[in-house]
Design an enzyme around this catalytic site. Structure first.
Site, PDB file in Angstrom:
ATOM      1  NE  ARG A 117      -4.008  -2.028   1.983  1.00 47.33           N
ATOM      2  CZ  ARG A 117      -3.704  -3.150   2.633  1.00 47.33           C
ATOM      3  NH1 ARG A 117      -2.623  -3.224   3.366  1.00 47.33           N
ATOM      4  NH2 ARG A 117      -4.500  -4.189   2.534  1.00 47.33           N
ATOM      5  CE  LYS A 139      -0.740  13.420 -14.892  1.00 51.28           C
ATOM      6  NZ  LYS A 139      -1.065  13.482 -16.333  1.00 51.28           N
ATOM      7  CD  GLU A 181       7.676  16.609 -23.477  1.00 47.77           C
ATOM      8  OE1 GLU A 181       6.982  17.578 -23.117  1.00 47.77           O
ATOM      9  OE2 GLU A 181       7.202  15.568 -23.970  1.00 47.77           O
ATOM     10  CE  LYS A 223       5.214  17.346 -15.057  1.00 49.94           C
ATOM     11  NZ  LYS A 223       5.339  15.995 -15.570  1.00 49.94           N
ATOM     12  CD  GLU A 233      -4.018  15.854 -16.521  1.00 52.15           C
ATOM     13  OE1 GLU A 233      -3.879  16.087 -17.718  1.00 52.15           O
ATOM     14  OE2 GLU A 233      -3.470  14.916 -15.933  1.00 52.15           O
ATOM     15  NE  ARG A 237      -0.003  16.984 -13.944  1.00 51.91           N
ATOM     16  CZ  ARG A 237       0.570  16.304 -12.956  1.00 51.91           C
ATOM     17  NH1 ARG A 237       0.186  16.485 -11.732  1.00 51.91           N
ATOM     18  NH2 ARG A 237       1.519  15.436 -13.196  1.00 51.91           N
ATOM     19  CG  ASN A 241      -2.063  17.525 -22.389  1.00 52.07           C
ATOM     20  OD1 ASN A 241      -1.188  16.678 -22.295  1.00 52.07           O
ATOM     21  ND2 ASN A 241      -3.213  17.444 -21.753  1.00 52.07           N
ATOM     22  CG  HIS A 244       2.086  16.559 -25.279  1.00 52.16           C
ATOM     23  ND1 HIS A 244       2.933  17.643 -25.336  1.00 52.16           N
ATOM     24  CD2 HIS A 244       2.786  15.570 -24.674  1.00 52.16           C
ATOM     25  CE1 HIS A 244       4.089  17.321 -24.768  1.00 52.16           C
ATOM     26  NE2 HIS A 244       4.028  16.062 -24.371  1.00 52.16           N
ATOM     27  CG  HIS A 248      -0.418  12.081 -26.897  1.00 53.01           C
ATOM     28  ND1 HIS A 248      -0.995  12.836 -25.897  1.00 53.01           N
ATOM     29  CD2 HIS A 248       0.782  11.680 -26.414  1.00 53.01           C
ATOM     30  CE1 HIS A 248      -0.167  12.893 -24.854  1.00 53.01           C
ATOM     31  NE2 HIS A 248       0.922  12.209 -25.155  1.00 53.01           N
ATOM     32  CG  HIS A 261       6.499  11.723 -26.157  1.00 54.86           C
ATOM     33  ND1 HIS A 261       5.139  11.746 -26.359  1.00 54.86           N
ATOM     34  CD2 HIS A 261       6.763  12.730 -25.279  1.00 54.86           C
ATOM     35  CE1 HIS A 261       4.603  12.716 -25.640  1.00 54.86           C
ATOM     36  NE2 HIS A 261       5.562  13.325 -24.970  1.00 54.86           N
TER      37      HIS A 261
HETATM   38  N1  LIG Z   1       4.936  10.508 -15.207  1.00 57.30           N
HETATM   39  C1  LIG Z   1       4.909  11.536 -16.020  1.00 57.30           C
HETATM   40  O1  LIG Z   1       4.441  12.627 -15.676  1.00 57.30           O
HETATM   41  C2  LIG Z   1       5.490  11.380 -17.396  1.00 57.30           C
HETATM   42  C3  LIG Z   1       5.707  12.509 -18.186  1.00 57.30           C
HETATM   43  C4  LIG Z   1       6.290  12.343 -19.429  1.00 57.30           C
HETATM   44  C5  LIG Z   1       6.610  11.070 -19.873  1.00 57.30           C
HETATM   45  N2  LIG Z   1       6.387   9.971 -19.090  1.00 57.30           N
HETATM   46  C6  LIG Z   1       6.734   8.630 -19.534  1.00 57.30           C
HETATM   47  O2  LIG Z   1       8.124   8.544 -19.764  1.00 57.30           O
HETATM   48  C7  LIG Z   1       8.375   7.498 -20.687  1.00 57.30           C
HETATM   49  C8  LIG Z   1       9.436   7.927 -21.676  1.00 57.30           C
HETATM   50  O3  LIG Z   1      10.615   8.218 -20.977  1.00 57.30           O
HETATM   51  P1  LIG Z   1      12.018   8.369 -21.728  1.00 57.30           P
HETATM   52  O4  LIG Z   1      11.854   9.251 -22.883  1.00 57.30           O
HETATM   53  O5  LIG Z   1      13.001   8.688 -20.691  1.00 57.30           O
HETATM   54  O6  LIG Z   1      12.234   6.926 -22.370  1.00 57.30           O
HETATM   55  P2  LIG Z   1      12.994   5.621 -21.834  1.00 57.30           P
HETATM   56  O7  LIG Z   1      12.836   5.482 -20.382  1.00 57.30           O
HETATM   57  O8  LIG Z   1      12.530   4.499 -22.681  1.00 57.30           O
HETATM   58  O9  LIG Z   1      14.520   5.934 -22.157  1.00 57.30           O
HETATM   59  C9  LIG Z   1      14.937   6.035 -23.497  1.00 57.30           C
HETATM   60  C10 LIG Z   1      16.095   5.103 -23.809  1.00 57.30           C
HETATM   61  O10 LIG Z   1      17.298   5.633 -23.245  1.00 57.30           O
HETATM   62  C11 LIG Z   1      17.946   4.659 -22.441  1.00 57.30           C
HETATM   63  N3  LIG Z   1      18.647   5.433 -21.428  1.00 57.30           N
HETATM   64  C12 LIG Z   1      18.130   6.052 -20.357  1.00 57.30           C
HETATM   65  N4  LIG Z   1      19.058   6.803 -19.749  1.00 57.30           N
HETATM   66  C13 LIG Z   1      20.205   6.644 -20.426  1.00 57.30           C
HETATM   67  C14 LIG Z   1      21.509   7.179 -20.296  1.00 57.30           C
HETATM   68  N5  LIG Z   1      21.788   8.092 -19.361  1.00 57.30           N
HETATM   69  N6  LIG Z   1      22.459   6.772 -21.159  1.00 57.30           N
HETATM   70  C15 LIG Z   1      22.159   5.893 -22.129  1.00 57.30           C
HETATM   71  N7  LIG Z   1      20.935   5.379 -22.340  1.00 57.30           N
HETATM   72  C16 LIG Z   1      19.973   5.758 -21.495  1.00 57.30           C
HETATM   73  C17 LIG Z   1      16.831   3.789 -21.970  1.00 57.30           C
HETATM   74  O11 LIG Z   1      17.301   2.522 -21.574  1.00 57.30           O
HETATM   75  C18 LIG Z   1      15.946   3.725 -23.206  1.00 57.30           C
HETATM   76  O12 LIG Z   1      16.459   2.794 -24.124  1.00 57.30           O
HETATM   77  C19 LIG Z   1       7.043   7.142 -21.315  1.00 57.30           C
HETATM   78  O13 LIG Z   1       6.602   5.897 -20.830  1.00 57.30           O
HETATM   79  C20 LIG Z   1       6.120   8.242 -20.842  1.00 57.30           C
HETATM   80  O14 LIG Z   1       4.775   7.804 -20.681  1.00 57.30           O
HETATM   81  C21 LIG Z   1       5.818  10.127 -17.859  1.00 57.30           C
HETATM   82 ZN   LIG Z   2       5.479  14.814 -23.521  1.00 58.20          ZN
END
Ligand SMILES: NC(=O)c1ccc[n+]([C@@H]2O[C@H](COP(=O)([O-])OP(=O)(O)OC[C@H]3O[C@@H](n4cnc5c(N)ncnc54)[C@H](O)[C@@H]3O)[C@@H](O)[C@H]2O)c1
Ligand SMILES: [Zn+2]
Length: 357
Positions: A117, A139, A181, A223, A233, A237, A241, A244, A248, A261
């Site tokens: 939990r 989130k 971003e 942010k 949201e 918030r 978007n 986006h 998306h 993305h």
């Molecule tokens: N929670 C939120 O508010 C929020 C906001 C935006 C995005 N997200 C989520 O984030 C995710 C995308 O995150 P991302 O763009 O970081 O992608 P990711 O986590 O897939 O990382 C991208 C790639 O880079 C590699 N990598 C990471 N750090 C590295 C480093 N320092 N050196 C070498 N390789 C490295 C990873 O292994 C992966 O292959 C999505 O699932 C999205 O939904 C969440």
């Molecule tokens: Zn985004």
């Protein structure tokens, strides 16, 4: 080291941004009274680079290594983590440390939210996107067959430690995508941040740790400001978007294969810039500035054969309603307008302009 404080319904937590934080992660946790037994989770790619050294430094067991990729941001991995934590005797008073990109921080944060939990966790984002976006705001979640992030929780970490030195090993395409971003953040709350992005674009190789830290910290600050105004949201918030709505749809319309993305968001920004100009919301100077920023992260995969009709289909499908119900965020000269309607003909027109530009 830049330090920002985020207030959340679970209490305040700091976001640290600087170069070398991973090399002193043990001291960082001690300073924040988070030196506790715990579990470090990373992925196969990031763990050898940063996860294992951090676990060593923290005198923790070797990291749990998730498979790398968005397609593994799923229930099955949450279950696997929780089982491993139970097996390892992790209690509610212990700590989980997530080292990786947004996939790792979203997944581990969610597992931390539901494990017994709820257990405290620390985010150590290692991609630009995770530093400026995913790790801040509370989130967490995983994907379902039906769509991304459909299961989740608001479960802010106790600390975010963004070590910009980790960006050195990041794939260049991932870095550029994350910059979309940053551009978005600049427009939402810190326009002169674009000067810093421009400086990076002009001479990426001499963009040093200090400027990286400033760039990340200023993006995070925007942010934080937005999220604090509206943690759950309902209003402000939505501003996040910007770019986006169409972004998306472009990702979905191309099966999440064509665009990273941030690349889809860059196209989404270009689209809303044009819509705002046509509506007289955005003057030529501001439009040119923002549009130029999207060229700094080129090359972007071209829109190519992505047809407007398919994009429209996904715009609507995503929201499970007709286009009238889709609310857009449109850029203005000094920020954004929320809750704007955009008609199908406008979307078609803009997509055609962009595809042939
Ligand atoms: N929670 C939120 O508010 C929020 C906001 C935006 C995005 N997200 C989520 O984030 C995710 C995308 O995150 P991302 O763009 O970081 O992608 P990711 O986590 O897939 O990382 C991208 C790639 O880079 C590699 N990598 C990471 N750090 C590295 C480093 N320092 N050196 C070498 N390789 C490295 C990873 O292994 C992966 O292959 C999505 O699932 C999205 O939904 C969440
Ligand atoms: Zn985004």
């Amino acid at each position: 080291v830049h330090r920002l404080e985020v207030t959340s319904e679970r209490g305040p937590y700091p976001v640290l941004v600087g170069a070398g934080l991973l090399d002193e992660i043990d001291e960082v946790l001690v300073r924040h009274r988070l030196a506790r037994p715990g579990s470090l989770v990373s992925n196969e790619t990031v763990s050898p680079l940063y996860g294992r050294p951090a676990a060593d430094r923290l005198a923790l067991a070797p990291p749990i290594e998730l498979p790398d990729g968005e397609r593994f941001k799923r229930w099955a991995q949450v279950e696997r983590l929780c089982a491993a934590w139970l097996e390892g005797g992790l209690t509610r008073r212990d700590l989980v440390v997530a080292v990786g990109g947004g996939v790792v921080t979203d997944l581990v944060g969610f597992a931390a939210a539901v494990y017994l939990r709820g257990i405290d966790w620390v985010a150590v984002p290692t991609t630009l996107l995770a530093m400026v976006d995913a790790s801040v705001g509370g989130k967490t979640g995983v994907n379902l067959d039906q769509g991304k992030n459909l299961v989740g929780a608001f479960w802010p970490p106790r600390l975010v430690a963004a070590d910009v030195a980790a960006l050195a090993s990041l794939d260049e395409r991932q870095l550029r995508a994350g910059m979309a971003e940053v551009i978005k953040a600049a427009w939402l709350g810190d326009p002169s941040l674009l000067d810093l992005v421009e400086a990076w674009h002009a001479a990426p190789r001499v963009f040093g740790a200090q400027r990286w830290s400033e760039l990340v910290a200023r993006s995070v600050a925007v942010k934080v400001e937005v999220v604090e105004a509206d943690e759950r949201e309902s209003g402000r918030r939505q501003a996040l978007n910007l770019g986006h709505t169409l972004g998306h749809a472009l990702e979905a319309a191309t099966g999440y294969h064509r665009f990273v993305h941030g690349e889809a968001v860059a196209w989404g920004l270009r689209a809303v810039i044009r819509i705002s100009v046509e509506r007289g919301l955005l003057g030529p100077a501001a439009a040119a500035r923002l549009d130029a920023a999207t060229t700094w992260i080129e090359p972007l995969p071209p829109l190519g054969e992505v047809t407007p009709e398919v994009v429209l289909e996904h715009l609507v499908r995503d929201k499970k309603r007709d286009l009238e119900g889709v609310r857009w965020v449109l850029p203005t000269d000094d920020g954004v307008l929320l809750d704007q309607r955009v008609m199908a003909d406008e979307v078609r027109r803009v997509l055609r302009q962009l595809a042939t530009a």
